[in-house]
Scaffold this motif. Sequence first.
Motif, PDB file in Angstrom:
ATOM      1  N   GLU A 186       0.831  -1.210   0.000  1.00 47.68           N
ATOM      2  CA  GLU A 186       0.000   0.000   0.000  1.00 47.68           C
ATOM      3  C   GLU A 186       0.869   1.265   0.000  1.00 47.68           C
ATOM      4  OE1 GLU A 186      -2.351  -3.391   1.259  1.00 47.68           O
ATOM      5  OE2 GLU A 186      -0.468  -2.591   2.048  1.00 47.68           O
ATOM      6  N   LEU A 187       1.971   1.219   0.727  1.00 46.65           N
ATOM      7  CA  LEU A 187       2.874   2.375   0.756  1.00 46.65           C
ATOM      8  C   LEU A 187       3.486   2.620  -0.620  1.00 46.65           C
ATOM      9  CD1 LEU A 187       4.628   1.595   4.154  1.00 46.65           C
ATOM     10  CD2 LEU A 187       3.101   3.527   3.711  1.00 46.65           C
ATOM     11  N   LYS A 188       3.875   1.547  -1.273  1.00 49.90           N
ATOM     12  CA  LYS A 188       4.461   1.667  -2.612  1.00 49.90           C
ATOM     13  C   LYS A 188       3.415   2.175  -3.609  1.00 49.90           C
ATOM     14  CE  LYS A 188       5.896  -2.159  -4.511  1.00 49.90           C
ATOM     15  NZ  LYS A 188       6.713  -3.346  -4.885  1.00 49.90           N
ATOM     16  N   GLU A 189       2.200   1.671  -3.491  1.00 50.07           N
ATOM     17  CA  GLU A 189       1.126   2.123  -4.381  1.00 50.07           C
ATOM     18  C   GLU A 189       0.832   3.603  -4.172  1.00 50.07           C
ATOM     19  OE1 GLU A 189      -3.583   1.178  -5.393  1.00 50.07           O
ATOM     20  OE2 GLU A 189      -2.630   0.275  -3.645  1.00 50.07           O
ATOM     21  N   ASN A 190       0.843   4.038  -2.917  1.00 51.67           N
ATOM     22  CA  ASN A 190       0.600   5.447  -2.623  1.00 51.67           C
ATOM     23  C   ASN A 190       1.645   6.333  -3.294  1.00 51.67           C
ATOM     24  OD1 ASN A 190      -0.538   7.751  -1.052  1.00 51.67           O
ATOM     25  ND2 ASN A 190       1.458   7.669  -0.049  1.00 51.67           N
ATOM     26  N   TYR A 191       2.907   5.932  -3.217  1.00 51.14           N
ATOM     27  CA  TYR A 191       3.972   6.701  -3.865  1.00 51.14           C
ATOM     28  C   TYR A 191       3.781   6.724  -5.381  1.00 51.14           C
ATOM     29  CZ  TYR A 191       8.661   7.930  -5.522  1.00 51.14           C
ATOM     30  OH  TYR A 191       9.715   8.519  -6.172  1.00 51.14           O
ATOM     31  N   THR A 192       3.384   5.587  -5.947  1.00 50.21           N
ATOM     32  CA  THR A 192       3.124   5.516  -7.393  1.00 50.21           C
ATOM     33  C   THR A 192       2.000   6.462  -7.795  1.00 50.21           C
ATOM     34  OG1 THR A 192       3.867   3.204  -7.474  1.00 50.21           O
ATOM     35  CG2 THR A 192       2.470   3.974  -9.278  1.00 50.21           C
ATOM     36  N   GLU A 193       0.959   6.521  -6.986  1.00 51.65           N
ATOM     37  CA  GLU A 193      -0.169   7.410  -7.290  1.00 51.65           C
ATOM     38  C   GLU A 193       0.242   8.874  -7.179  1.00 51.65           C
ATOM     39  OE1 GLU A 193      -3.186   6.595  -8.530  1.00 51.65           O
ATOM     40  OE2 GLU A 193      -2.232   4.624  -8.718  1.00 51.65           O
ATOM     41  N   TRP A 194       1.066   9.210  -6.181  1.00 53.74           N
ATOM     42  CA  TRP A 194       1.578  10.575  -6.098  1.00 53.74           C
ATOM     43  C   TRP A 194       2.331  10.937  -7.386  1.00 53.74           C
ATOM     44  CZ3 TRP A 194       0.234  14.549  -3.459  1.00 53.74           C
ATOM     45  CH2 TRP A 194      -0.182  14.465  -2.133  1.00 53.74           C
ATOM     46  N   LYS A 195       3.116  10.016  -7.908  1.00 52.65           N
ATOM     47  CA  LYS A 195       3.868  10.295  -9.130  1.00 52.65           C
ATOM     48  C   LYS A 195       2.929  10.531 -10.310  1.00 52.65           C
ATOM     49  CE  LYS A 195       7.912   8.777 -10.109  1.00 52.65           C
ATOM     50  NZ  LYS A 195       9.094   7.970 -10.499  1.00 52.65           N
TER      51      LYS A 195
END
Length: 526
Positions: A186-195
């Motif tokens: 979930e943390l990695k997905e959140n960073y991807t969405e920010w990008k």
Amino acid sequence: MGSIKTFVLMNKYIIAFLLLICSPILSFKVTGQVIDRAILDSYIDRFNQQDEELYVQYIPNSQAKEFLAENIPLFECPDKNIEEIYYFRWWTFRKHLKKTPDGFIVTEFLPDVSWAGKYNGICCPAWFHFREGRWMKNNRFLKDYAYYWLKGGGALRSYSFPVTDAIYQYSLVAGDNQILKDLYPELKENYTEWKKEKFIPETGLFWQTDNRDGMEISIGGNGFRATINSYMTAEAAILTRIAGWKNDPQAKRLKEDAEQLKNNMFQKLWDQDAEFLKVLPHEKNTQLQDVREVHGYTPWAFDLADPEYAVAWKFLMDARYFFAPYGPTTAEQCHPGFKVVYEGHECQWNGPSWPYSTAMTLTGLSNLLNNQTQSFISSSDYVTLLTIFARSQYRRKDNGTQIPWIDENLNPFTGDWISRTILKQRNRLPEERGRDYNHSSFCDLIINGLVGIRPQEGNKLVINPLVPEGYWDYFCLDNVSYHGRTICVLYDKTGEKYNKGTGLSIFIDGQRVTSSPTLKRISCEL
């Protein structure tokens, strides 16, 4: 024989009775506590007496004393304003622990506000919630809170929020990184969405509106800001660590992201002439805005700035720029756009002092003083700013009495709580919207900064007090939960205050493990 047996039995009952009534005292000694709990009780009794309890969540005032006694480190120092606000901020923090059908969260406002998300949660100050709350003994609150943001429907990207770094900072105190491993997808997905949402490949930077940075009506305005780019650099850096723990091959890419983003931030937002980080509007062919704003110190809160940029700190203690009696100001005072007004929007970031930015700046300053050698600012300045911050957190009532108070934004020259004054003049509801506002840290600035518990991975305890030698004759931070152990940091110049010896001493589970005759950095194994 009967009389002897009766005598023995009576003595057994007497001993049992004495053990029963003395057990709190015996327990007190076993935990290695130095500070008498009475200091906490006296402050909480006074806060409760002064309070009009408008909004009650999980722990009402009537239960505050017992809850805090079980959960927080005790603190004592000669500056009674700093000491009082330390306990006051813990007293307000527990007001914001909210039990929901999906577990506990930490709120920003006590009354419901229209711009909040599920259960009145707002992510804008959540980094501070984790840094402050990580020092409580009961870690269920922050565990639940982490799951709320990542799996429980919290509006995770409604404001800029470095959630991975927030949870990592908590894990450093707990001594357990399992929650980061569990939430890694979930943390990695959140960073991807920010990008996807905010990253502009042509510049290699993230952009954000000042409003979604929680800093509306600023002089610098929207664009590529040191705030969002510091947060995202920290996110990529901590994700790199977790990826390494989990043997994720994406670790290399995440590390490259963190390094490149940091480089781009300083290459493109640093004004060489002004010696400061500024906002770059995200329209093409634009130049850096012409204003220094205090959020330019954000990279230091995440240990991102190289030594060559420490020159920026020379402006913080200068009254032409950020220094003020109730400051620091959010924008430099010499700029023509600097304002402290009581008209228009009640929450302006073009001059007033905000606890949020003060806490971020002091967090960055403590990192600078711990990790770099420079000549622009000192630990004495840290203490001065922390003292100002403590003395800012009061309100004078109509009858002339002064009570501890934390609200939204401050008049940096008078100490008046600006938004409170404006909202009362306009009869705006909800009543006392900003009272006990949970939008910054203070206790963490004492524990992590002033007293200097510097959390580490691994089996190590590092202490580096920022109290200058000769400034205080004593201080003590007691009953600190760290990596499952109970820590006490004690300084006694003469040895007569606590009768535990002279100088700086570190106790683990009641046993002195290391000491120094002077205030300096010391470390030990747990």
